[in-house]
Design a protein around this motif. Structure first.
Motif, short mmCIF file in Angstrom:
data_model
loop_
_atom_site.label_atom_id
_atom_site.label_comp_id
_atom_site.label_asym_id
_atom_site.label_seq_id
_atom_site.Cartn_x
_atom_site.Cartn_y
_atom_site.Cartn_z
N GLU A 20 8.68 0.51 -12.03
CA GLU A 20 8.83 0.36 -10.58
C GLU A 20 7.56 -0.30 -10.05
O GLU A 20 6.55 0.35 -9.79
N TRP A 21 7.63 -1.64 -9.88
CA TRP A 21 6.43 -2.41 -9.56
C TRP A 21 5.81 -2.03 -8.22
O TRP A 21 4.60 -2.06 -8.05
N ALA A 22 6.67 -1.66 -7.24
CA ALA A 22 6.14 -1.30 -5.92
C ALA A 22 5.24 -0.06 -6.02
O ALA A 22 4.16 -0.02 -5.42
N ARG A 23 5.70 0.93 -6.80
CA ARG A 23 4.89 2.14 -6.97
C ARG A 23 3.64 1.85 -7.78
O ARG A 23 2.57 2.42 -7.52
N GLU A 24 3.79 0.97 -8.79
CA GLU A 24 2.64 0.60 -9.61
C GLU A 24 1.56 -0.09 -8.77
O GLU A 24 0.37 0.20 -8.89
N ILE A 25 1.99 -1.03 -7.91
CA ILE A 25 1.04 -1.73 -7.05
C ILE A 25 0.34 -0.76 -6.12
O ILE A 25 -0.87 -0.82 -5.90
N ASP A 26 1.12 0.17 -5.55
CA ASP A 26 0.56 1.16 -4.64
C ASP A 26 -0.48 2.02 -5.36
O ASP A 26 -1.55 2.32 -4.81
N GLU A 27 -0.18 2.39 -6.63
CA GLU A 27 -1.12 3.21 -7.39
C GLU A 27 -2.41 2.43 -7.68
O GLU A 27 -3.52 2.97 -7.58
N HIS A 28 -2.26 1.15 -8.03
CA HIS A 28 -3.44 0.33 -8.28
C HIS A 28 -4.30 0.20 -7.03
O HIS A 28 -5.53 0.29 -7.09
N LEU A 29 -3.66 -0.04 -5.89
CA LEU A 29 -4.40 -0.21 -4.64
C LEU A 29 -5.14 1.06 -4.25
O LEU A 29 -6.17 1.00 -3.58
N ASN A 30 -4.62 2.21 -4.64
CA ASN A 30 -5.24 3.48 -4.27
C ASN A 30 -6.29 3.95 -5.26
O ASN A 30 -6.98 4.94 -5.01
N THR A 31 -6.43 3.24 -6.41
CA THR A 31 -7.39 3.67 -7.42
C THR A 31 -8.40 2.58 -7.80
O THR A 31 -9.47 2.89 -8.31
N ALA A 32 -8.05 1.32 -7.55
CA ALA A 32 -8.96 0.23 -7.94
C ALA A 32 -10.25 0.29 -7.13
O ALA A 32 -10.26 0.66 -5.96
N GLN A 33 -11.35 -0.10 -7.78
CA GLN A 33 -12.63 -0.14 -7.09
C GLN A 33 -13.00 -1.55 -6.64
O GLN A 33 -13.73 -1.72 -5.68
N SER A 47 4.20 -14.13 5.74
CA SER A 47 4.23 -12.74 6.20
C SER A 47 3.46 -11.82 5.28
O SER A 47 3.06 -10.73 5.67
N TYR A 48 3.21 -12.24 4.03
CA TYR A 48 2.50 -11.40 3.08
C TYR A 48 1.06 -11.15 3.53
O TYR A 48 0.44 -10.17 3.13
N CYS A 49 0.54 -12.06 4.34
CA CYS A 49 -0.83 -11.92 4.83
C CYS A 49 -0.99 -10.64 5.64
O CYS A 49 -2.07 -10.06 5.71
N TYR A 50 0.08 -10.20 6.27
CA TYR A 50 0.04 -9.01 7.15
C TYR A 50 0.77 -7.83 6.52
O TYR A 50 1.12 -6.87 7.19
N ASP A 51 1.04 -7.92 5.21
CA ASP A 51 1.82 -6.89 4.54
C ASP A 51 1.00 -5.62 4.34
O ASP A 51 -0.24 -5.62 4.46
N ILE A 52 1.69 -4.55 3.98
CA ILE A 52 1.05 -3.24 3.87
C ILE A 52 0.01 -3.20 2.76
O ILE A 52 -0.99 -2.50 2.86
N GLU A 53 0.21 -4.00 1.68
CA GLU A 53 -0.75 -3.99 0.58
C GLU A 53 -2.12 -4.51 1.05
O GLU A 53 -3.16 -3.94 0.71
N VAL A 54 -2.09 -5.59 1.84
CA VAL A 54 -3.34 -6.15 2.33
C VAL A 54 -4.02 -5.16 3.28
O VAL A 54 -5.23 -4.96 3.24
N MET A 55 -3.24 -4.55 4.17
CA MET A 55 -3.79 -3.59 5.11
C MET A 55 -4.41 -2.39 4.39
O MET A 55 -5.47 -1.90 4.77
N ARG A 56 -3.72 -1.94 3.31
CA ARG A 56 -4.24 -0.80 2.55
C ARG A 56 -5.57 -1.16 1.88
O ARG A 56 -6.52 -0.36 1.86
N ALA A 57 -5.65 -2.37 1.33
CA ALA A 57 -6.89 -2.82 0.70
C ALA A 57 -8.03 -2.86 1.72
O ALA A 57 -9.16 -2.45 1.43
#
Length: 297
Positions: A20-33, A47-57
């Motif tokens: 499940e790539w979405a969960r994997e990406i979320d896990e990486h974003l929450n643990t990567a340094q 629209s990816y520029c304003y996506d949740i992954e970028v905001m979380r980073a």
């Protein structure tokens, strides 16, 4: 992926096919340094520029939990995007410039330096370095030698090679900015020791720029510029600006000492002004962009 920004994390795991790539990406974003944010004009327009992954980073970066390194792949105004608000960038307060792909060694060096600074800025690295320093210190010695920083001196550089690099840098970035726009076209050619650049709109030349090797009063190692709104009447026309390259010890790089009559400014300036490659390109593009916008009115 033309319209998609890419976030890479420095991590010991990879996303495996079938997971499940979405969960994997979320896990990486929450643990990567260390998080590398690759920026281009296409990404900023998507629209990816304003996506949740970028905001979380961004959230983790501003909270000091991770270090985000913006890397510009193509010419664009990265400050217009939400991640332009990143606090305490590990790369001297600005994104890593990797647009100089005609000199790949320089581009990779800039990226490697950005990552190195980010690693050194991590709390875990600082704690480890302090512990190692405490362990290695011999407290029986009271006459520790003070290491003084080396003085910055004028570096040796080849002005002819630097000039060629500037000409390629200006040409490649203008080409990239123009060719992505509808109804605009770009043309360049080397004629009689000059780089001729032409910007066209619907087959009509709206801006001409000649970059000549050799500058007025600065010898054959200098550089000079001639421009015209519309077609250039003669390739040997008047000079609008000229300059020579010099070493800036404070900035630790080569700059152009430019005498500008009307290339970048709208009036004759008696004093020379120093520009880095990025500063010169930004000022030149502002003038060209105004010509383009006026041609659409």
């Amino acid at each position: 992926m033309k319209h998609q920004g890419i976030i890479s994390s420095w991590h010991d795991r990879k996303i495996i096919a079938g997971t499940e790539w979405a969960r994997e990406i979320d896990e990486h974003l929450n643990t990567a340094q260390i998080i590398l944010l690759l920026i281009s004009a296409d990404f900023l327009a998507s629209s990816y520029c304003y996506d949740i992954e970028v905001m979380r980073a961004m959230e983790r970066h501003n909270a000091g939990e991770a270090r985000v390194i913006p890397i510009i792949l193509r010419h664009c105004d990265w400050n217009l995007a939400p991640f332009g608000k990143l606090q305490a960038l590990p790369t001297d307060g600005k994104p890593v410039d990797s647009r100089n792909w005609y000199n790949k060694d320089e581009a990779f060096h800039n990226i490697a330096q950005g990552i190195r600074k980010a690693v050194e800025d991590l709390p875990a690295f600082k704690t480890s370095a302090k512990v190692q320093g405490d362990r290695s210190r011999d407290f029986s010695k009271t006459d520790e030698k003070l290491t003084l920083p080396k003085a910055k001196v004028k570096d040796v550089f080849n002005p002819y090679k630097v000039r060629d690099e500037w000409i390629e840098y200006i040409s490649s970035n203008l080409r990239e900015a123009i060719e992505g726009e509808d109804s605009l076209d770009f043309y360049s050619e080397d004629v009689e020791g000059q780089r001729q650049i032409r910007i066209l709109r619907n087959q009509d030349t709206i801006y001409s720029l000649n970059i000549k090797k050799g500058g007025f009063g600065s010898g054959d190692a200098g550089i000079s510029f001639s421009y015209a709104t519309g077609r250039m009447i003669s390739i040997s026309g008047g000079i609008n600006a000229w300059g020579q390259f010099k070493w800036d010890a404070a900035k630790d790089l080569v700059v152009l000492e430019l005498h500008d009559i009307s290339l970048l400014s709208s009036f004759i300036s008696g004093d020379a002004k120093e520009y880095t490659k990025e500063e010169f390109l930004a000022a030149l593009w502002n003038k060209i962009r105004s010509v383009i916008e006026n041609s659409f009115r």
